[in-house]
Design an enzyme around this catalytic site. Structure first.
Site, short mmCIF file in Angstrom:
data_model
loop_
_atom_site.label_atom_id
_atom_site.label_comp_id
_atom_site.label_asym_id
_atom_site.label_seq_id
_atom_site.Cartn_x
_atom_site.Cartn_y
_atom_site.Cartn_z
N LYS A 214 -55.09 -9.71 -18.02
CA LYS A 214 -54.99 -9.96 -16.58
C LYS A 214 -56.26 -10.67 -16.13
O LYS A 214 -57.36 -10.13 -16.24
CB LYS A 214 -54.81 -8.65 -15.83
CG LYS A 214 -54.76 -8.83 -14.32
CD LYS A 214 -54.38 -7.57 -13.59
CE LYS A 214 -54.35 -7.81 -12.08
NZ LYS A 214 -53.94 -6.62 -11.34
N LYS B 299 -50.87 -12.24 -17.42
CA LYS B 299 -50.79 -12.55 -15.99
C LYS B 299 -52.02 -13.27 -15.49
O LYS B 299 -53.12 -12.84 -15.85
CB LYS B 299 -50.62 -11.20 -15.30
CG LYS B 299 -50.88 -11.12 -13.85
CD LYS B 299 -50.73 -9.72 -13.38
CE LYS B 299 -50.81 -9.79 -11.88
NZ LYS B 299 -51.30 -8.64 -11.28
C1 PBG Z 1 -52.91 -4.68 -8.39
C2 PBG Z 1 -52.04 -5.84 -8.73
C3 PBG Z 1 -52.18 -7.18 -8.34
C4 PBG Z 1 -51.07 -7.84 -8.81
C5 PBG Z 1 -50.29 -6.92 -9.49
N1 PBG Z 1 -50.90 -5.69 -9.44
C6 PBG Z 1 -53.20 -7.83 -7.50
C7 PBG Z 1 -54.61 -7.85 -7.88
O1 PBG Z 1 -55.01 -7.54 -9.00
O2 PBG Z 1 -55.37 -8.17 -6.98
C8 PBG Z 1 -50.78 -9.31 -8.57
C9 PBG Z 1 -49.36 -9.66 -8.53
C10 PBG Z 1 -49.04 -10.97 -7.91
O3 PBG Z 1 -49.89 -11.77 -7.49
O4 PBG Z 1 -47.84 -11.21 -7.81
N2 PBG Z 1 -53.88 -4.39 -9.31
ZN ZN Z 2 -55.45 -2.99 -8.48
#
Ligand code: PBG
Ligand code: ZN
Length: 322
Positions: A191, A244
């Protein structure tokens, strides 16, 4: 010299040699559940996406079932936020209530519960904060507690998205101790600290109150490091690996698929969705063609499943093409 165009002569031949397809049962649809009553709040930066209160969740869940989609990914927006994100693991928190409601009324749906603190903390960070620092080990028991509470409520899969080190091990151990040995962990392993999450932070009300997430989410420049994250999570007991964002990181998906024999889930994130929507609304791009091209691109890269806000449309387009 070969003549590659022989493969492209007509649609029948093209379809015979086509290497990748997207199927409805590979789609996962994210849903935002907000505390309160009679709410269906459109998210301004994500056309077509709303936050639903539990009493109106059936509107969205009926669409999901009618589309033939098997799995949803749940995010909660609580009424009450605090330093420790207690609404994330409170058994009467909004996600726990939603899980129980869905389990009771839509039993066949696969419920994936996102596990993180950022939607529930007053500071908006994914872990506990002390003196402006995001604490790692102190956060682990809270994540584990949230995961166990979702399993108790009836979630099928838990998906930690916080990027704290060792959280998969902490969650796996806690689930096993409570008897949830059959609940898989779908880990957001690779991520990245991406600007493409900003529409989601509107949708989930989870923008960090200070600083950014760069001390826990990955540097977008690093691909080799993503493989170490994946290796670590598999070692700790992850059953599925999420990468992601998806579109700018197809090389990462490809690398993971070449190195590890584990189902890969590509998360086609909010900003990727909103860009297509914006261009389609302007008439600058053919929404269906653009989305389907992206979907098959993710399959080609090596994704098994795709989490996407386009899922309802994609399911419809797949059915129309059959
Ligand atoms: C929370 C989370 C996020 C996303 C999924 N879970 C946001 C972040 O890390 O700030 C992003 C999903 C998206 O942009 O569709 N940890
Ligand atoms: Zn988070």
């Amino acid at each position: 010299m070969d003549r590659m165009r022989r493969f492209r002569k007509n649609e029948a031949i093209r379809s015979m040699v086509r290497e990748n397809h997207i199927r409805v049962d590979e789609l996962i649809y994210p849903i935002f559940v907000i505390e309160g009553e009679n709410i269906c709040n459109p998210v301004a930066s994500m056309p077509g996406i709303c936050q639903y209160s539990i009493d109106r969740l059936h509107e969205e869940l009926d669409r999901v079932c009618n589309a033939g989609i098997l799995a949803i990914l749940l995010f909660g927006i609580p009424a009450h936020k605090d330093e420790t994100g207690s609404s994330a693991y409170n058994e009467n928190g909004v996600v726990n209530q939603a899980i129980r409601y869905i389990r009771k009324n839509y039993d066949s749906l696969v419920i994936i519960a996102d596990v993180c603190l950022c939607e529930y903390t007053s500071h908006g960070h994914c872990g506990l904060v002390k003196n402006g620092k995001i604490l790692n080990d102190e956060t682990l028991p809270l994540l584990a507690r949230a995961a166990v509470s979702y399993a108790k409520a009836g979630a099928d899969i838990v998906a930690p998205s916080d990027m704290m080190d060792k959280r998969v091990a902490a969650i796996r151990e806690a689930l096993d101790q409570e008897g949830f040995t059959e609940v898989p962990v779908m880990s957001y392993s690779a991520k990245f600290a991406s600007c493409y999450y900003s529409p989601f932070r509107d949708a989930a009300g989870s923008a960090p109150g200070f600083g950014d997430r760069k001390t826990y989410q990955m540097d977008p420049a690093n691909g080799r490091e993503a493989l170490r994250e994946v290796e670590q999570d598999i070692f700790e007991g992850a059953d599925f690996i999420i990468a992601k964002p998806a579109l700018g990181y197809m090389d990462v998906i490809k690398d993971i698929s070449l190195h590890y024999n584990i189902p890969i889930v590509a998360y086609n994130v909010s900003g990727e969705y909103s860009m297509i929507k914006a261009a389609a609304i302007q008439g600058w791009i053919d929404e269906k063609k653009a989305v389907m091209e992206n979907m098959v691109g993710l399959k080609r890269a090596g994704a098994k499943m795709i989490i996407t806000y386009h899922a309802l449309d994609v399911a419809k387009w797949i059915k129309e093409a059959e």
